[in-house]
Design a protein around this motif. Structure first.
Motif, PDB file in Angstrom:
ATOM      1  N   GLY A 153     122.537  80.013  70.324  1.00 44.88           N
ATOM      2  CA  GLY A 153     121.804  81.168  70.826  1.00 44.88           C
ATOM      3  C   GLY A 153     121.698  82.279  69.806  1.00 44.88           C
ATOM      4  N   LEU A 154     122.754  82.438  68.995  1.00 50.40           N
ATOM      5  CA  LEU A 154     122.764  83.493  67.980  1.00 50.40           C
ATOM      6  C   LEU A 154     121.966  83.111  66.734  1.00 50.40           C
ATOM      7  CD1 LEU A 154     126.524  84.574  68.166  1.00 50.40           C
ATOM      8  CD2 LEU A 154     124.548  85.812  69.068  1.00 50.40           C
ATOM      9  N   LEU A 155     121.998  81.819  66.371  1.00 47.21           N
ATOM     10  CA  LEU A 155     121.423  81.396  65.100  1.00 47.21           C
ATOM     11  C   LEU A 155     120.042  80.744  65.228  1.00 47.21           C
ATOM     12  CD1 LEU A 155     124.655  79.865  63.514  1.00 47.21           C
ATOM     13  CD2 LEU A 155     123.657  82.114  63.039  1.00 47.21           C
ATOM     14  N   LEU A 156     119.727  80.220  66.429  1.00 46.02           N
ATOM     15  CA  LEU A 156     118.439  79.554  66.621  1.00 46.02           C
ATOM     16  C   LEU A 156     117.631  80.280  67.692  1.00 46.02           C
ATOM     17  CD1 LEU A 156     119.667  75.828  66.447  1.00 46.02           C
ATOM     18  CD2 LEU A 156     118.728  77.236  64.600  1.00 46.02           C
ATOM     19  N   THR A 157     116.998  79.565  68.588  1.00 43.24           N
ATOM     20  CA  THR A 157     116.147  80.184  69.607  1.00 43.24           C
ATOM     21  C   THR A 157     116.664  79.861  71.012  1.00 43.24           C
ATOM     22  OG1 THR A 157     114.670  78.278  69.840  1.00 43.24           O
ATOM     23  CG2 THR A 157     114.175  79.867  68.079  1.00 43.24           C
TER      24      THR A 157
END
Length: 210
Positions: free
Chosen positions: A44-48
């Motif tokens: 959630g933090l690094l992708l979508t």
């Protein structure tokens, strides 16, 4: 019939032992929850958000099998604890070895199912939009094999009154999981998270076995 009951003062040594056990066991349980959901949070933090949804669907299927399989390790806990209480470590070893035969049945079946019909099941249940990575479910299923042994060894350590060692092994697993996710997710996306989860389950299994 009636029984005679008396009040006694709590034993400070027993109270201290109980607090020490609860402290490490609590940290082990909390740590294992972090271990299970760290990859989803980091995606959630690094992708979508779309990646989170797709990954979580596959992970939830594996997690359902993990919860079902955990019944076996929880059942083995009582036998191992009883053998440990009687200081029969040979029986403890036998109980763990016997449990290993049963605790791997569901994981190996899950791997076979994921590899052969995993894509079809995902498409049928959630539409083909959730099959962005066709091997995602299979990689997570392989991790389930290592998770089954890691969880059995974890419960066994608690059963023989070694929650402190269980906590240390859990800490190693969490550090490995976070580190691998932070390394693999930016480079390989959801598959990186799956590989990181599988590898960290393997590391956890080795740590607990040691």
């Amino acid at each position: 019939g009636w029984t005679e009951r008396t009040f006694t003062r709590p034993d400070p040594d027993q109270a201290k032992q109980l607090v020490n056990f609860a402290k490490y066991y609590f940290l082990t349980v909390v740590g294992s929850k972090v271990f299970y959901f760290a990859d989803i949070i980091l995606i959630g933090l690094l992708l979508t958000k779309a990646d989170v949804g797709i990954y979580e669907v596959a992970w939830r299927l594996i997690l359902a099998a993990i919860i079902l399989n955990g019944i076996i390790a929880s059942t083995a806990f009582s036998y191992i604890s009883k053998s440990s209480s009687s200081e029969n470590m040979l029986k403890v070893s036998e109980d763990i070895q016997t449990s290993m035969k049963y605790v791997l049945v569901i994981p190996f079946a899950t791997v076979a199912g994921a590899a052969t019909v995993g894509v079809d099941v995902m498409t049928l249940l959630f539409t083909k939009d959730y099959v962005v990575e066709p091997y995602l479910l299979t990689v997570l299923a392989v991790g389930f094999v290592f998770q089954a042994l890691y969880f059995l060894f974890s419960r066994s350590l608690v059963a023989i009154d070694e929650p402190r060692i269980s906590f240390y092994a859990t800490s190693v697993a969490i550090i490995a999981n976070l580190s691998l996710n932070l390394f693999f997710i930016p480079q390989f996306g959801m598959m990186g998270a799956a590989f990181a989860t599988t590898a960290s389950f393997f590391i956890a299994m080795i740590a607990y076995y040691y």
